[in-house]
Scaffold this active site. Structure first.
Site, PDB file in Angstrom:
ATOM      1  N   SER A   1       0.800  -1.229   0.000  1.00 26.54           N
ATOM      2  CA  SER A   1       0.000   0.000   0.000  1.00 26.54           C
ATOM      3  C   SER A   1       0.834   1.281   0.000  1.00 26.54           C
ATOM      4  CB  SER A   1      -0.940   0.001   1.193  1.00 26.54           C
ATOM      5  OG  SER A   1      -0.193   0.033   2.393  1.00 26.54           O
TER       6      SER A   1
ATOM      7  N   HIS B   1      -5.760  -4.509  -1.591  1.00 25.87           N
ATOM      8  CA  HIS B   1      -5.543  -3.320  -2.445  1.00 25.87           C
ATOM      9  C   HIS B   1      -5.519  -3.677  -3.930  1.00 25.87           C
ATOM     10  CE1 HIS B   1      -4.959   0.168   0.107  1.00 25.87           C
ATOM     11  NE2 HIS B   1      -4.295  -0.585   0.959  1.00 25.87           N
TER      12      HIS B   1
ATOM     13  N   LYS C   1     -12.753  -1.759   0.461  1.00 21.65           N
ATOM     14  CA  LYS C   1     -11.983  -0.894  -0.436  1.00 21.65           C
ATOM     15  C   LYS C   1     -12.704  -0.801  -1.790  1.00 21.65           C
ATOM     16  CE  LYS C   1      -7.623  -1.050   2.009  1.00 21.65           C
ATOM     17  NZ  LYS C   1      -7.211  -2.148   2.897  1.00 21.65           N
TER      18      LYS C   1
HETATM   19  C1  LIG Z   1      -7.093  -2.576   4.305  1.00 27.21           C
HETATM   20  C2  LIG Z   1      -6.375  -3.855   4.434  1.00 27.21           C
HETATM   21  C3  LIG Z   1      -6.789  -4.829   5.349  1.00 27.21           C
HETATM   22  C4  LIG Z   1      -7.899  -4.591   6.324  1.00 27.21           C
HETATM   23  O1  LIG Z   1      -9.141  -4.647   5.705  1.00 27.21           O
HETATM   24  P1  LIG Z   1     -10.450  -4.353   6.552  1.00 27.21           P
HETATM   25  O2  LIG Z   1     -11.512  -5.100   5.854  1.00 27.21           O
HETATM   26  O3  LIG Z   1     -10.627  -2.878   6.557  1.00 27.21           O
HETATM   27  O4  LIG Z   1     -10.187  -4.888   7.933  1.00 27.21           O
HETATM   28  C5  LIG Z   1      -6.114  -6.025   5.379  1.00 27.21           C
HETATM   29  N1  LIG Z   1      -5.063  -6.262   4.552  1.00 27.21           N
HETATM   30  C6  LIG Z   1      -4.631  -5.341   3.687  1.00 27.21           C
HETATM   31  C7  LIG Z   1      -3.479  -5.658   2.788  1.00 27.21           C
HETATM   32  C8  LIG Z   1      -5.271  -4.111   3.597  1.00 27.21           C
HETATM   33  O5  LIG Z   1      -4.819  -3.198   2.739  1.00 27.21           O
END
Ligand SMILES: *Cc1c(COP(=O)(O)O)cnc(C)c1O
Length: 395
Positions: free
Chosen positions: A183, A211, A242
């Protein structure tokens, strides 16, 4: 009772503040979108949401959620195995597995829980988990909860991964785990090479597509699509928070026996509430939408290409990216902070990242592109970058 402890907490809080690491929350009073209104009434263009496909406030998803609210109710008041499984939850799990080309899927309240609950049921102290150093915090926490021997390799570094795979030959089973997209830089994990090493050293693979899902690959099916590995990866985790609508919810998808065992043993699944029916219903509609048309994925890819080319032409230093994350490198933490503040004055909401979130001397502004951005909005963002960049002598 609290006085002495309060002093202790106050001291920690002031340390965080004086290190410049205190996180202040900006209050948004509009729905999430390409343009948002913040609490002082100002409208700004949003370039820091994970709203990659622009679905966070999509009318079709809202309609699906509203319909489910009427027909299936508000909440489940139960975990899945007692009385928290509706037809909608099963349908959404099927949709997820279909989208990723896997056997089955299991829902969680968040991907944080999916990652928190995946290692402990699957691995014992006889096994090994080999993890990229830049993996998400939830993967790190999940690994802490299991007794497997832990190995950590340098980010996307295949020599280092191989070295650890050789060491891990002592263990019974080996699981390589990596984020699909990292990220902070927006780089993808080199899955072709990881897959080859897994074959050579008899290892299983887990990818967190949070992501990358909806973003990477021609149709947005993530890094398994990009590297032509659909159906070949044992475990994929991801989020509905996301690209996939942005509400809440996570999942693990992969081999049938793995999902079956997780349903029996995964603690965040067994001991935490089911996602609300409206979130499940909107998720189902979301997959129907992005499977029936590639328009949003195409738009996102076009927008990202357009933004990158304009920024590079303007002389900005941008990390190589294969996702919708563009890291505009500034290297200096103070400049990154000042830059983000001045961008906001120009009506562009972006975030500066600096140590300890990124390595020392690697400060940057992270821009996240969305299918919801118009060309005009992208141009406005680039123009602001150039104006602020010139005034700070970055370009
Ligand atoms: C955002 C993210 C998470 C967490 O996701 P949520 O559903 O908001 O708990 C887990 N792993 C990665 C790689 C992320 O970018």
């Amino acid at each position: 009772m609290f006085d002495r402890y309060k002093t202790h907490l106050d001291q920690i809080l002031s340390e965080i503040d004086s290190a410049g690491l205190y996180k202040h929350e900006r209050i948004i009073v509009s729905p999430q979108g390409a343009a948002i209104r913040v609490s002082d009434g100002k409208e700004v263009l949003n370039f820091c949401a994970n709203n990659y496909l622009g679905l966070s406030n999509h009318p079709e998803l809202k309609a699906a959620a509203a319909e489910a609210l009427e027909l299936h109710g508000y909440g489940m008041s139960s975990v899945r195995f007692i009385c928290g499984t509706q037809d909608l939850h099963k349908q959404l799990e099927k949709k997820i597995a279909g989208y990723f080309g896997t056997d089955d899927a299991i829902l969680y309240a968040a991907c944080f829980d999916a990652n928190g609950g995946v290692f402990e049921p699957l691995l014992t102290d006889e096994d090994a988990v080999i993890s990229d150093e830049l993996n998400h915090a939830s993967i790190i926490d999940g690994i802490r909860l299991c007794k497997a021997k832990r190995y950590r390799y340098a980010n996307a570094n295949m020599e280092d991964l191989e070295r650890h795979l050789i060491l891990a030959q002592e263990q019974r089973f080996r699981l390589i785990v990596t984020d699909g997209v990292f990220s902070m830089d927006g780089n993808v994990a080199p899955m072709d090479k990881i897959y080859k090493l897994a074959q050579k050293y008899d290892a299983l693979i887990m990818i967190d597509e949070s992501h990358s899902a909806g973003v990477v690959g021609e149709s947005g099916r993530g890094v398994t699509e990009l590297f032509d590995l659909r159906g070949k990866i044992e475990i994929i985790t991801g989020t509905l928070g996301k690209a996939f609508g942005g509400a809440i919810g996570g999942f693990t998808t992969g081999k049938q026996e793995i999902i079956d065992l997780l349903r029996q043993r995964s603690r965040p699944y067994l001991f935490s509430n089911s996602i609300p029916p409206m979130v499940a219903a909107a998720g189902i509609r979301m997959f129907q939408m992005i499977e029936s048309s590639n328009d949003l994925q195409d738009k996102l890819h076009l927008n990202t290409k357009y933004f990158l080319s304009k920024m590079k032409a303007a002389g900005f230093d941008i990390k190589p990216t294969e996702s919708a994350i563009c890291a505009v490198m500034l290297y200096d933490a103070k400049i990154a902070q000042e830059y983000a503040a001045r961008m906001l004055d120009e009506g562009i909401y972006v975030i500066g990242f600096f140590y300890p979130v990124v390595p020392q001397g690697q400060a940057r502004i992270r821009v996240q592109i969305s299918a919801a951005h118009t060309t005009e909005q992208l141009d406005k963002c680039v123009k602001a970058f150039i104006k602020v960049g010139k005034s700070l002598k970055v370009i």
